[in-house]
Design an enzyme around this catalytic site. Structure first.
Site, PDB file in Angstrom:
ATOM      1  N   ASN A   1      39.320  22.014  61.342  1.00  0.00           N
ATOM      2  CA  ASN A   1      39.910  22.198  62.729  1.00  0.00           C
ATOM      3  C   ASN A   1      38.679  22.636  63.600  1.00  0.00           C
ATOM      4  O   ASN A   1      37.549  23.211  63.196  1.00  0.00           O
ATOM      5  CB  ASN A   1      40.672  23.519  62.544  1.00  0.00           C
ATOM      6  CG  ASN A   1      41.559  23.891  63.985  1.00  0.00           C
ATOM      7  OD1 ASN A   1      42.228  22.819  64.309  1.00  0.00           O
ATOM      8  ND2 ASN A   1      41.225  25.176  64.151  1.00  0.00           N
TER       9      ASN A   1
ATOM     10  N   ASP B   1      45.683  25.129  75.429  1.00  0.00           N
ATOM     11  CA  ASP B   1      45.985  25.824  76.402  1.00  0.00           C
ATOM     12  C   ASP B   1      45.239  24.900  77.468  1.00  0.00           C
ATOM     13  O   ASP B   1      44.086  24.488  77.204  1.00  0.00           O
ATOM     14  CB  ASP B   1      45.441  27.173  76.344  1.00  0.00           C
ATOM     15  CG  ASP B   1      44.427  27.337  75.552  1.00  0.00           C
ATOM     16  OD1 ASP B   1      43.306  26.470  75.595  1.00  0.00           O
ATOM     17  OD2 ASP B   1      43.931  28.709  75.109  1.00  0.00           O
TER      18      ASP B   1
END
Ligand code: G3I
Length: 495
Positions: A214, A282
């Site tokens: 990640n 986001d």
């Protein structure tokens, strides 16, 4: 990271039926039961009216992240329950939270989030096991093989607790620098193979969960960091290091924005044979075009399995002053919510493996026609003379084991054994080897050892014992000791 957003390509769908009802996830709601089953994809169904229903049409998920403090926030919980089918803990499963002192694990806050999420039909992404940040305080006093061992013990301890419960684990988080080289950190200083060791340890600890790398700023295909991570995954897949997925954090905040080549990045990673997911999305001021573009890019890549936003309302965000989420501070969906919902409903690809309906009821009637003809020629003469010498390794019925030094440091090394089968399929194997004096095995993955010094044998793990003709598999181990002398007397015996 200032490329223009991907062009909008809005599509609509006529209504049909959803196979398993409105929100078609087959959710398992008891935490003792393992991973909830993924939705069954059906693109002909009516548009979803929630994020999760819209994502499930194409076999995908729509997730969010929560801290334990949100467990008392009914506004958050109402939206989470209505809109999301995947959950990540914001901080509660990070190394500092789960292992505050050596070997002393604390899962209370992580479990509370996990229990709430799974009791509300969600699956779970674990975040994260090995990271340069939010480490246990005691890691600061460790280096070299001691830190390496602490990392391995941490992965084993945490994954044992959540074994069989998660859909994904972020095994390693943010290990690359912006220029595509490794980020310098105490973990990196233990040796360049630390990421590989983390993944091998993770696979052995829980073979049921998908193991992810990640990172952020890996969304732009031409960016150095993206290429660095891509080369890592390519190398891992080529060498059989267990990695199943890449999480692209997708923080288009703090000056970053959606690159026009985002879909190319996703499909390039997917082409290596991994799932991809948008794990912490986001967007500054919740730009509708960027949210639409990032969603569409995922929908266009079959192995893009889902999207997670890093919080629900702007008041939940780590970058709240940028108002980057899909819901405002009064829990109202923003225009970006609608753009995401529409892009999810417009998906034209499904996640591989989600279009076949899950098995329903097993057949109740036995086959009516039994086989009529018995075998005509029974075996005649059994072999009279049993073989007196076992077959040499590498021959039919045998196996061989080849040793490779992966890396060494002052006080230890990591070794790898490649077990190669002969021409007859086997259901298990054991490797024998002799360690040099003063050497001790600290950890084995993809196998389990009997003895840890002198003469040692390593048996296959439950999942890698069966080897077809000429197939091979690898196991790894860590050795503590003052010398890096290679093991001797290496041999392999089929089970
Ligand atoms: O809990 C303490 C509190 O007791 C103390 O009073 C307060 C004072 O600052 O700090 C609180 O801890 C904070 C913690 O979040 C919980 O709110 C830490 O200071 C703060 O550093 C920590 O920030 C987290 C950050 O990771 C740390 O790197 C954010 O919540 C979390 O959203 C963020 O998540 C990361 C992902 O894991 C990886 N990708 C980037 C993403 C955003 O930074």
């Amino acid at each position: 990271m200032n490329d223009v957003p991907a062009p909008s390509k809005r599509r609509t769908r006529s209504g049909a039926r959803l196979l398993l009802g409105g929100a078609c996830a087959l959710a398992i709601t008891v935490s003792s039961m393992a991973v909830a089953t993924l939705a069954h994809a059906d693109l002909s169904g009516p548009p979803g009216t929630t994020l999760k229903a819209a994502a499930e049409r194409s076999g995908r998920y729509f997730g969010t992240a929560m801290g334990a403090d949100r467990l008392n926030d009914s506004g958050f919980l109402n939206i989470a329950n209505r809109e999301f089918d995947m959950m990540t803990a914001v901080n509660e499963m990070k190394p500092d939270a789960t292992e505050p002192n050596p070997g002393q694990f604390d899962f209370r806050r992580g479990d509370a989030i996990y229990d709430w999420a799974t009791q509300h039909g969600m699956r779970f992404r674990g975040h994260t096991l090995a990271w340069h940040a939010q480490q246990p305080k005691f890691w600061a006093g460790l280096s070299g093989s001691a830190l390496r061992s602490a990392m391995i013990s941490h992965i084993n301890g945490v994954m044992a607790h959540y074994k069989g419960k998660f859909a994904y684990w972020d095994v390693v988080n943010e290990a690359y620098a912006e220029n595509g080289s490794r980020r310098s950190s105490n973990l990196q200083s233990t040796g360049n193979d630390w990421i590989e060791v983390a993944f091998r340890t993770a696979r052995a600890a829980d073979p049921s969960v998908k193991l992810c790398y990640n990172d952020y700023n890996i969304e732009n295909w031409t960016y150095g960091k993206t290429q660095g991570v891509y080369n890592l995954i390519k190398d891992f897949k080529a060498r059989g290091v267990p990695v199943d997925c890449v999480g692209l954090q997708t923080h288009f905040t703090g000056g970053s924005s959606l690159p026009g080549n985002f879909q190319q990045t996703l499909s390039s990673f997917a082409a290596l044979g991994v799932d991809v997911a948008l794990t912490e999305a986001d967007v500054t001021n919740a730009s509708t075009s960027q949210y639409q573009g990032l969603t569409q890019a995922c929908m266009n890549v079959p192995r893009c399995v889902g999207i997670t936003t890093w919080g629900i309302r702007d008041s939940d965000s780590w970058r709240g002053n940028e108002n980057p989420l899909l819901f405002d501070r009064n829990s109202n969906p923003k225009p970006a919510y609608t753009s995401v919902l529409n892009a999810l409903n417009a998906a034209s690809t499904t996640v591989p493996g989600t279009t076949t309906p899950p098995p329903t009821t097993p057949p109740t009637t036995p086959p009516t026609t039994p086989p009529t003809t018995p075998p005509t020629t029974p075996p005649t003469t059994p072999p009279t003379t049993p073989p007196t010498t076992p077959p040499p390794t590498g021959q039919p019925g045998g196996c061989t084991a080849a040793y490779r030094m992966v890396s060494m440091w002052n006080g230890g090394f990591q070794g790898e054994l490649t077990v190669t089968n002969g021409t007859t399929a086997i259901s298990g194997w054991t490797v024998q080897l002799t360690l040099a004096g003063g050497q001790t095995i600290a950890n084995v993955w993809n196998g389990s050892n009997t003895g840890n010094s002198g003469a040692v044998s390593i048996r296959n793990a439950a999942y890698n014992g069966a080897l077809g003709a000429n197939a091979s598999t690898t196991l790894g181990f860590l050795v503590n000791g003052s010398s890096n002398t290679a093991p001797s007397n290496i041999s392999c015996t089929p089970a």
